[in-house]
Design a protein around this motif. Structure first.
Motif, mmCIF file in Angstrom:
data_model
loop_
_atom_site.group_PDB
_atom_site.id
_atom_site.type_symbol
_atom_site.label_atom_id
_atom_site.label_comp_id
_atom_site.label_asym_id
_atom_site.label_seq_id
_atom_site.Cartn_x
_atom_site.Cartn_y
_atom_site.Cartn_z
ATOM 1 N N LEU A 11 39.913 -58.296 108.510
ATOM 2 C CA LEU A 11 41.298 -58.465 108.075
ATOM 3 C C LEU A 11 41.982 -59.593 108.846
ATOM 4 C CD1 LEU A 11 42.408 -54.744 107.637
ATOM 5 C CD2 LEU A 11 41.817 -56.395 105.853
ATOM 6 N N CYS A 12 41.645 -59.744 110.130
ATOM 7 C CA CYS A 12 42.166 -60.890 110.891
ATOM 8 C C CYS A 12 41.697 -62.204 110.269
ATOM 9 C CB CYS A 12 41.699 -60.814 112.346
ATOM 10 S SG CYS A 12 42.439 -59.491 113.315
ATOM 11 N N GLY A 13 40.420 -62.234 109.872
ATOM 12 C CA GLY A 13 39.893 -63.422 109.209
ATOM 13 C C GLY A 13 40.580 -63.686 107.886
ATOM 14 N N CYS A 14 40.891 -62.627 107.158
ATOM 15 C CA CYS A 14 41.607 -62.773 105.878
ATOM 16 C C CYS A 14 42.989 -63.376 106.096
ATOM 17 C CB CYS A 14 41.736 -61.428 105.176
ATOM 18 S SG CYS A 14 40.199 -60.790 104.462
ATOM 19 N N PHE A 15 43.674 -62.911 107.142
ATOM 20 C CA PHE A 15 45.018 -63.440 107.396
ATOM 21 C C PHE A 15 44.964 -64.922 107.731
ATOM 22 C CE2 PHE A 15 48.672 -64.436 110.045
ATOM 23 C CZ PHE A 15 49.713 -63.986 109.239
ATOM 24 N N ALA A 16 44.018 -65.316 108.580
ATOM 25 C CA ALA A 16 43.883 -66.730 108.932
ATOM 26 C C ALA A 16 43.599 -67.578 107.695
ATOM 27 C CB ALA A 16 42.776 -66.914 109.968
ATOM 28 N N THR A 120 42.549 -76.197 107.011
ATOM 29 C CA THR A 120 41.164 -76.026 106.577
ATOM 30 C C THR A 120 40.168 -76.241 107.712
ATOM 31 O OG1 THR A 120 41.183 -78.322 105.775
ATOM 32 C CG2 THR A 120 41.537 -76.590 104.144
ATOM 33 N N VAL A 121 40.574 -76.937 108.758
ATOM 34 C CA VAL A 121 39.760 -77.020 109.978
ATOM 35 C C VAL A 121 39.933 -75.757 110.817
ATOM 36 C CG1 VAL A 121 39.523 -78.206 112.204
ATOM 37 C CG2 VAL A 121 39.730 -79.537 110.109
ATOM 38 N N LEU A 122 41.174 -75.285 110.918
ATOM 39 C CA LEU A 122 41.508 -74.225 111.869
ATOM 40 C C LEU A 122 41.092 -72.843 111.410
ATOM 41 C CD1 LEU A 122 45.051 -75.588 112.738
ATOM 42 C CD2 LEU A 122 43.055 -75.596 114.251
ATOM 43 N N ALA A 123 41.179 -72.560 110.110
ATOM 44 C CA ALA A 123 40.862 -71.204 109.640
ATOM 45 C C ALA A 123 39.407 -70.820 109.935
ATOM 46 C CB ALA A 123 41.182 -71.067 108.151
ATOM 47 N N PRO A 124 38.406 -71.596 109.488
ATOM 48 C CA PRO A 124 37.024 -71.218 109.828
ATOM 49 C C PRO A 124 36.725 -71.311 111.316
ATOM 50 C CG PRO A 124 37.066 -73.347 108.710
ATOM 51 C CD PRO A 124 38.446 -72.783 108.615
ATOM 52 N N LEU A 125 37.405 -72.217 112.025
ATOM 53 C CA LEU A 125 37.241 -72.308 113.478
ATOM 54 C C LEU A 125 37.640 -70.984 114.134
ATOM 55 C CD1 LEU A 125 36.844 -74.036 116.086
ATOM 56 C CD2 LEU A 125 39.253 -74.659 115.882
ATOM 57 N N TYR A 126 38.799 -70.486 113.798
ATOM 58 C CA TYR A 126 39.291 -69.217 114.337
ATOM 59 C C TYR A 126 38.411 -68.055 113.888
ATOM 60 C CZ TYR A 126 42.467 -65.231 115.004
ATOM 61 O OH TYR A 126 43.023 -64.021 115.347
ATOM 62 N N GLN A 127 38.057 -68.036 112.610
ATOM 63 C CA GLN A 127 37.238 -66.947 112.077
ATOM 64 C C GLN A 127 35.886 -66.864 112.773
ATOM 65 O OE1 GLN A 127 37.374 -68.449 108.126
ATOM 66 N NE2 GLN A 127 39.091 -67.174 107.474
ATOM 67 N N SER A 128 35.258 -68.009 112.994
ATOM 68 C CA SER A 128 33.933 -68.011 113.623
ATOM 69 C C SER A 128 33.991 -67.484 115.048
ATOM 70 C CB SER A 128 33.334 -69.420 113.611
ATOM 71 O OG SER A 128 34.033 -70.278 114.502
#
Length: 532
Positions: A11-16, A120-128
């Protein structure tokens, strides 16, 4: 009720990924906006070249936003960077909505692009960096899923406005205003979510990192073995990274850093060479070649967006089981095949001099666009964001992801600029480019891309060191939950700093060649080397 850790992290990943909705929505909305009569009138009936620049100015902004996003993320934290670029996007979206002339529209598109490029750089960065190893692919491919949600919303909004408010200002201003909605909660609430534990360790905040890991992976239990093991593994990796420079020049001087960032750059460039942006941005002109009007096209694109969502859900469900390599290879071959069929259709069934179109050819073309979109969304789009962030080390992850994203925006800008003229002059011959690239993309990734499924982020450096640059279809396989199970047993891949070796062989035991965590009653952690 306390959520299971993986559900909470998901869910944290979804929010990001709310930031990804802004990109998908823009992709879907601009095709309808640039053909709205009231918009064309307000913009003084721009030429095809100028219309192409209106479309691609967002991409220019995104290109300019990628590197600053990495710098802010490394300096001030992942969450702070997400907040900053969400605010920039809100500025750009507001300018577009209220645009009174070309200059204001272009400024709005550029600033919205800055925000999109950063997010678009930050979302997958944070998710990973917050993910469990066994579901990291699921989290990082959320970017494309939420992008698809944005495109789906845009397609239905544009279709509804075109159908019910034709020729009015509302037809184009309302769709542009609606793009602001996902960025508002993203900017307002991002600091309620955990910070990246890897960023915290890299900045000497180990206690905060332990709390963040516990919140993400153990329902707040800081003594949980998985939390203690993961923190120790991150510390070992960060200590090793500190022995090397984290400057941009390392992508040139360090051969493995160069290799990884080139994989990301090639991957992002290859995405645009499938033809996806040409279809998204200029759907009315492309569909017109098969006899479809603007309203019909927008309806068909709405259905296409639903198919994309199905593909993206398939990717999220299966990516951590199937891995990255094979879906990327097979999906590229599939989309290349659809363009071959489209080329044959347009070559054999061109419109007559009287403007009559072959109905069967038109329906087959629609089917091909739907098949294209499914396979693109089931593999190519999601993995283009997931792979770069998981193969780079913590100190270079933001910078390398930014460079890969720049490749995406440069190629996207190129496609946005040349497609209107290419469609007008070359017609179906233009599609040969995308048909060929689908197969060359597949061949490239078969040759150079190692499989990264199931490994922790901290294992990637050693894995790449032990993997040849040309894998040529052969790469070590491990179980989906291998790294996660190892950490739950208190076993840490020590790397050079821990005096231990990694585990890379086919289905090797997680405990072989690793460092083992020993936790004392006070919670202190040490890394001991196990002999092979």
């Amino acid at each position: 009720m306390t959520l299971p850790p993986k559900v909470y992290t998901f869910l944290c990943g979804c929010f990001a990924a709310l930031g990804s909705i802004t990109y998908g929505y823009d992709l879907g909305v601009i095709a309808g906006v640039i053909v709205a009569p009231a918009f064309l009138n307000r913009m003084d009936n721009p030429s095809a070249d100028y219309t192409g620049f209106i479309v691609s100015s967002m991409l220019l902004g995104a290109l300019c936003g990628s590197v600053p996003a990495a710098l802010v993320a490394d300096k001030f934290s992942r969450r702070a960077a997400i907040l900053a670029f969400a605010i920039v996007f809100l500025l750009g979206g507001s300018l577009q909505t209220g645009a009174m002339n070309r200059g204001m529209m272009l400024a709005g598109r550029f600033f919205a692009g800055l925000g999109i490029g950063g997010l678009t750089v930050l979302a997958p960065l944070y998710q990973s960096e917050i993910a469990h190893p066994s579901i990291r692919g699921r989290l990082t491919t959320l970017q494309q899923f939420f992008l698809g949600i944005g495109a789906l919303l845009a397609s239905f909004v544009v279709y509804g406005c075109t159908r019910n408010y034709p020729g009015t200002v509302f037809e184009w201003r309302f769709p542009l205003a609606l793009q602001l909605s996902p960025a508002v909660p993203l900017a307002g609430l991002i600091f309620l979510f955990p910070e990246s534990p890897r960023w915290l360790v890299a900045h000497g905040r180990e206690d905060d990192a332990r709390r963040s890991l516990a919140r993400l992976h153990a329902s707040g239990d800081e003594t949980d073995v998985f939390v203690v093991s993961q923190l120790a593994e991150i510390k070992v990796a960060v200590q090793e990274e500190r022995r090397q420079t984290a400057k941009w020049s390392r992508f040139v001087t360090d051969k493995q850093a160069f290799r990884k960032v080139m994989i990301g750059i090639i991957l992002q460039f290859s995405v645009q060479m499938t033809g996806v942006s040409a279809i998204q941005y200029f759907a009315p002109a492309i569909f017109k070649g098969f006899g479809f009007g603007t309203e019909q096209t927008l309806l068909l694109q709405s259905i296409n967006s639903i198919i994309a969502i199905i593909g993206e859900i398939s990717c999220i469900v299966f990516v951590d089981r199937l891995g990255r390599r094979l879906p990327l290879i097979w999906c590229n071959m599939a989309v290349g095949s659809t363009f071959i069929v489209v080329i044959i259709l347009q070559a054999l069934f061109p419109p007559t001099d009287a403007g009559v179109f072959n109905v069967g050819a038109g329906r087959t073309f629609v089917a091909m666009t739907w098949i294209f979109n499914f396979f693109f969304s089931a593999g190519i789009g999601p993995l283009s964001f997931a792979i770069p962030v998981e193969i780079l080390s913590t100190d270079l992850r933001a910078k390398g992801s930014a460079l890969a994203a720049m490749s995406c925006w440069i190629s996207n800008f190129m496609i946005g600029q040349i497609t209107p003229k290419a469609l007008a002059t070359s017609q179906w011959r233009y599609y040969l480019l995308f048909a060929i690239c689908g197969f060359t993309n597949a061949l490239t990734f078969w040759a150079i891309l190692p499989e990264t499924k199931g490994r922790s982020l901290e294992e990637m450096d050693m894995y790449f060191e032990e993997t040849p640059w040309l894998v040529l279809g052969k790469t070590g396989k491990i179980k989906q939950k291998d790294a996660e199970d190892r950490l739950r047993q208190g076993i840490v891949a020590g790397g050079a700093a821990g005096g231990a070796q990694g585990q890379w062989g086919d289905e090797e035991s997680a405990g072989d060649h690793a460092g083992e965590i020993k936790k004392s009653a006070t919670g202190d952690v040490g890394v001991n080397t196990l002999d092979a």
